[in-house]
Write a protein that holds these residues in place. Structure first.
Motif, mmCIF file in Angstrom:
data_model
loop_
_atom_site.group_PDB
_atom_site.id
_atom_site.type_symbol
_atom_site.label_atom_id
_atom_site.label_comp_id
_atom_site.label_asym_id
_atom_site.label_seq_id
_atom_site.Cartn_x
_atom_site.Cartn_y
_atom_site.Cartn_z
ATOM 1 N N VAL A 158 51.622 -57.842 12.312
ATOM 2 C CA VAL A 158 51.677 -58.909 12.856
ATOM 3 C C VAL A 158 51.211 -59.956 12.467
ATOM 4 O O VAL A 158 50.028 -60.121 11.767
ATOM 5 C CB VAL A 158 50.428 -58.370 14.017
ATOM 6 N N THR B 3 56.273 -60.087 14.571
ATOM 7 C CA THR B 3 55.673 -59.132 14.705
ATOM 8 C C THR B 3 56.989 -58.403 13.648
ATOM 9 O O THR B 3 57.923 -58.584 14.227
ATOM 10 C CB THR B 3 55.338 -58.360 15.652
ATOM 11 N N THR C 190 48.588 -62.215 8.507
ATOM 12 C CA THR C 190 48.562 -61.434 8.638
ATOM 13 C C THR C 190 47.529 -60.805 9.253
ATOM 14 O O THR C 190 46.299 -61.327 9.182
ATOM 15 C CB THR C 190 48.584 -59.915 7.911
ATOM 16 N N THR D 119 61.687 -59.096 12.143
ATOM 17 C CA THR D 119 61.182 -59.757 12.850
ATOM 18 C C THR D 119 61.259 -60.058 14.139
ATOM 19 O O THR D 119 61.975 -60.626 14.206
ATOM 20 C CB THR D 119 60.339 -60.836 11.370
ATOM 21 N N ALA E 120 54.131 -51.460 12.334
ATOM 22 C CA ALA E 120 54.583 -53.125 12.692
ATOM 23 C C ALA E 120 53.765 -53.749 11.695
ATOM 24 O O ALA E 120 51.742 -53.439 11.370
ATOM 25 C CB ALA E 120 54.329 -53.392 13.822
ATOM 26 N N VAL F 240 49.044 -63.977 18.829
ATOM 27 C CA VAL F 240 50.438 -62.511 17.767
ATOM 28 C C VAL F 240 51.379 -63.829 17.491
ATOM 29 O O VAL F 240 51.731 -64.346 18.406
ATOM 30 C CB VAL F 240 50.893 -61.449 17.675
ATOM 31 N N ALA G 229 49.442 -51.228 16.479
ATOM 32 C CA ALA G 229 51.192 -51.272 15.345
ATOM 33 C C ALA G 229 52.682 -50.338 15.444
ATOM 34 O O ALA G 229 52.791 -50.834 15.989
ATOM 35 C CB ALA G 229 50.607 -51.375 13.370
ATOM 36 N N ALA H 110 53.514 -51.281 19.204
ATOM 37 C CA ALA H 110 53.795 -52.396 18.945
ATOM 38 C C ALA H 110 55.919 -52.357 18.568
ATOM 39 O O ALA H 110 56.280 -53.322 19.389
ATOM 40 C CB ALA H 110 53.257 -53.585 18.137
#
Length: 108
Positions: free
Chosen positions: A52, A34, A59, A88, A50, A31, A67, A70
């Motif tokens: 990622v 995000t 993506t 972001t 989210a 990652v 998701a 996070a």
């Protein structure tokens, strides 16, 4: 310890954002950024969401629980951020920027 105004921690935690970046990097391999919002594409009510992305900007597929977790973690680390707007989170420098402002600067 010195008294601080109400709502101001006496010992501010300046490493909180960097710890979050490290935790997300451990949880989701590869990652880089995000994108987080309270308005998911499949939900009609506010709920942490989210998306990622890796270093190339592609993506990455993550589970719904990952998701949401996070997204929730990111929004909790920045309680002063306007959660009605998309943001972001850049893991490299542990910064959060409003995504709609980035798009406006690029002329989108």
């Amino acid at each position: 310890m010195l008294a601080m105004p109400i709502g101001t921690p006496a010992c501010p935690d300046t490493d909180r954002q960097h710890r979050l970046a490290a935790q997300l990097a451990d949880m989701i391999a590869g990652v880089a950024t995000t994108w987080v919002s309270l308005n998911g594409p499949k939900q009609t009510w506010p709920h942490p969401h989210a998306v990622v992305n890796d270093e190339a900007g592609k993506t990455m597929e993550v589970g719904r629980t990952t998701a949401r977790g996070a997204g929730r973690w990111i929004l909790r680390v920045w309680p002063e951020a306007d959660s009605t707007r998309p943001h972001t989170f850049h893991l490299a420098d542990a910064t959060l920027t409003r995504s709609d402002l980035i798009a406006a600067v690029r002329g989108r």
